[in-house]
Design a protein around this motif. Sequence first.
Motif, PDB file in Angstrom:
ATOM      1  N   ASP A  12       6.690  -2.549  -2.863  1.00 46.34           N
ATOM      2  CA  ASP A  12       6.271  -2.118  -1.527  1.00 46.34           C
ATOM      3  C   ASP A  12       7.490  -2.262  -0.619  1.00 46.34           C
ATOM      4  OD1 ASP A  12       5.098  -1.628   0.893  1.00 46.34           O
ATOM      5  OD2 ASP A  12       3.775  -3.378   0.865  1.00 46.34           O
ATOM      6  N   ALA A  13       8.314  -1.229  -0.578  1.00 46.85           N
ATOM      7  CA  ALA A  13       9.603  -1.313   0.117  1.00 46.85           C
ATOM      8  C   ALA A  13       9.437  -1.565   1.614  1.00 46.85           C
ATOM      9  CB  ALA A  13      10.411  -0.034  -0.109  1.00 46.85           C
ATOM     10  N   ASP A  14       8.321  -1.164   2.177  1.00 49.73           N
ATOM     11  CA  ASP A  14       8.064  -1.426   3.594  1.00 49.73           C
ATOM     12  C   ASP A  14       7.800  -2.897   3.853  1.00 49.73           C
ATOM     13  OD1 ASP A  14       8.257   1.252   4.508  1.00 49.73           O
ATOM     14  OD2 ASP A  14       6.254   1.656   3.705  1.00 49.73           O
ATOM     15  N   ASN A  15       7.553  -3.644   2.787  1.00 49.56           N
ATOM     16  CA  ASN A  15       7.082  -5.019   2.953  1.00 49.56           C
ATOM     17  C   ASN A  15       7.840  -5.977   2.043  1.00 49.56           C
ATOM     18  OD1 ASN A  15       5.493  -6.985   4.074  1.00 49.56           O
ATOM     19  ND2 ASN A  15       3.570  -6.255   3.233  1.00 49.56           N
ATOM     20  N   ASN A  35      10.665  -0.997 -17.773  1.00 48.44           N
ATOM     21  CA  ASN A  35      11.049   0.392 -18.008  1.00 48.44           C
ATOM     22  C   ASN A  35      10.670   1.304 -16.850  1.00 48.44           C
ATOM     23  OD1 ASN A  35      12.223   0.091 -20.596  1.00 48.44           O
ATOM     24  ND2 ASN A  35      10.193  -0.094 -21.499  1.00 48.44           N
ATOM     25  N   VAL A  36       9.608   0.959 -16.141  1.00 47.11           N
ATOM     26  CA  VAL A  36       9.205   1.713 -14.960  1.00 47.11           C
ATOM     27  C   VAL A  36       9.550   0.880 -13.734  1.00 47.11           C
ATOM     28  CG1 VAL A  36       7.235   2.580 -13.639  1.00 47.11           C
ATOM     29  CG2 VAL A  36       7.386   3.037 -16.089  1.00 47.11           C
ATOM     30  N   ARG A  37      10.337   1.469 -12.849  1.00 49.90           N
ATOM     31  CA  ARG A  37      10.744   0.797 -11.613  1.00 49.90           C
ATOM     32  C   ARG A  37      10.550   1.769 -10.458  1.00 49.90           C
ATOM     33  NH1 ARG A  37      16.584  -1.838 -13.530  1.00 49.90           N
ATOM     34  NH2 ARG A  37      15.816  -2.787 -15.478  1.00 49.90           N
ATOM     35  N   ARG A  38       9.610   1.483  -9.598  1.00 55.09           N
ATOM     36  CA  ARG A  38       9.315   2.395  -8.496  1.00 55.09           C
ATOM     37  C   ARG A  38       9.266   1.632  -7.177  1.00 55.09           C
ATOM     38  NH1 ARG A  38       4.260   5.716 -11.356  1.00 55.09           N
ATOM     39  NH2 ARG A  38       5.477   6.508 -13.126  1.00 55.09           N
ATOM     40  N   ALA A  39       9.825   2.258  -6.143  1.00 58.62           N
ATOM     41  CA  ALA A  39       9.784   1.699  -4.790  1.00 58.62           C
ATOM     42  C   ALA A  39       9.106   2.702  -3.876  1.00 58.62           C
ATOM     43  CB  ALA A  39      11.189   1.382  -4.296  1.00 58.62           C
ATOM     44  N   TYR A  40       8.119   2.227  -3.111  1.00 59.97           N
ATOM     45  CA  TYR A  40       7.275   3.102  -2.298  1.00 59.97           C
ATOM     46  C   TYR A  40       7.557   2.897  -0.815  1.00 59.97           C
ATOM     47  CZ  TYR A  40       4.614   3.402  -6.660  1.00 59.97           C
ATOM     48  OH  TYR A  40       4.240   3.603  -7.969  1.00 59.97           O
ATOM     49  N   GLY A  41       7.635   3.990  -0.082  1.00 57.13           N
ATOM     50  CA  GLY A  41       7.835   3.910   1.352  1.00 57.13           C
ATOM     51  C   GLY A  41       8.157   5.268   1.932  1.00 57.13           C
ATOM     52  N   ASN A  42       8.320   5.301   3.247  1.00 59.22           N
ATOM     53  CA  ASN A  42       8.715   6.534   3.930  1.00 59.22           C
ATOM     54  C   ASN A  42      10.233   6.559   3.982  1.00 59.22           C
ATOM     55  OD1 ASN A  42       9.113   8.758   5.512  1.00 59.22           O
ATOM     56  ND2 ASN A  42       8.052   7.962   7.320  1.00 59.22           N
ATOM     57  N   TRP A  43      10.842   7.293   3.063  1.00 57.75           N
ATOM     58  CA  TRP A  43      12.298   7.274   2.918  1.00 57.75           C
ATOM     59  C   TRP A  43      13.016   8.030   4.022  1.00 57.75           C
ATOM     60  CZ3 TRP A  43      13.942   3.656  -0.158  1.00 57.75           C
ATOM     61  CH2 TRP A  43      13.058   3.174  -1.139  1.00 57.75           C
ATOM     62  N   LYS A  44      12.278   8.620   4.941  1.00 56.49           N
ATOM     63  CA  LYS A  44      12.876   9.215   6.133  1.00 56.49           C
ATOM     64  C   LYS A  44      13.119   8.163   7.216  1.00 56.49           C
ATOM     65  CE  LYS A  44      10.915  13.840   5.571  1.00 56.49           C
ATOM     66  NZ  LYS A  44      12.209  14.559   5.625  1.00 56.49           N
TER      67      LYS A  44
END
Length: 266
Positions: A12-15, A35-44
């Motif tokens: 949770d990149a926002d947090n 193997n799965v690495r994901r970061a979530y957020g508004n990249w703008k």
Amino acid sequence: MDATLRMALLIDADNAPAAKIDVILAELARHGVANVRRAYGNWKSAHLQKWEQMLHPHAIQPVQQFAYSTGKNASDMAIVVDAMDLLHSGRFDAFAIVSSDADFTPLVMRLRSQNMRVFGFGAKQTPPPFVNACSTFLYLDELGDSGNGNALAPASKAKPKTSAELRQDTALVNLLRGAVDSADGDEGWAHLGPVGHYIANRASFDPRNYGYPNLSSLIEAIGLFEVRRDNKLVYVRNKPKPQPAQKTARKRASAEPTPTSSKPAQ
């Protein structure tokens, strides 16, 4: 330690602070491969600029999530949806959730009900329900920052809590005593392995959150247990409770010989 777990890392990149990513990955590497690495957020958003710098060097996939309403973290729902998809793929043994948001508590409980290990990473103020739901939870405040040139450096940089501070933590004392009592054998000695297993099944415990590298060093520091080492095996048992001072004094007095009078008989 199981170093063969297949893990999915969901951030949770926002947090969460980007500066901690190296030590997070180093910790997960002790248990398996993410193997799965994901970061979530508004990249703008300029708020995620530091996370942007971490994506390519650490092979993290950015997942764009616009904020649909003010004051809401839209990434939460996206993480939950993806976690369920990954869970039902049958390709993973464990998940790592990087966030300080208690809204992920139901997700963690759902994953654990499917026999998933869940590693949590968050700030010190992370609400207890989320912390306790995880298999293991590490406070990011206690972990060294990235950029020190050694991602595998010791995770705990915090000053170890003193014996007095540890004893004031009633929950910790009860957890350790219960673990030792559950595994004790002859003369009250308990092997450290079953003690650690008991703790792992009861709480999202990690001694590094108290400033100690492992369970044995924490148990020694708290000063409530006797520790015995037999080659590489470690045994612990509760220290006998000291007797009250008055009772001890009476026992000492009763053990002393009664003085006899040296006055000559008449």
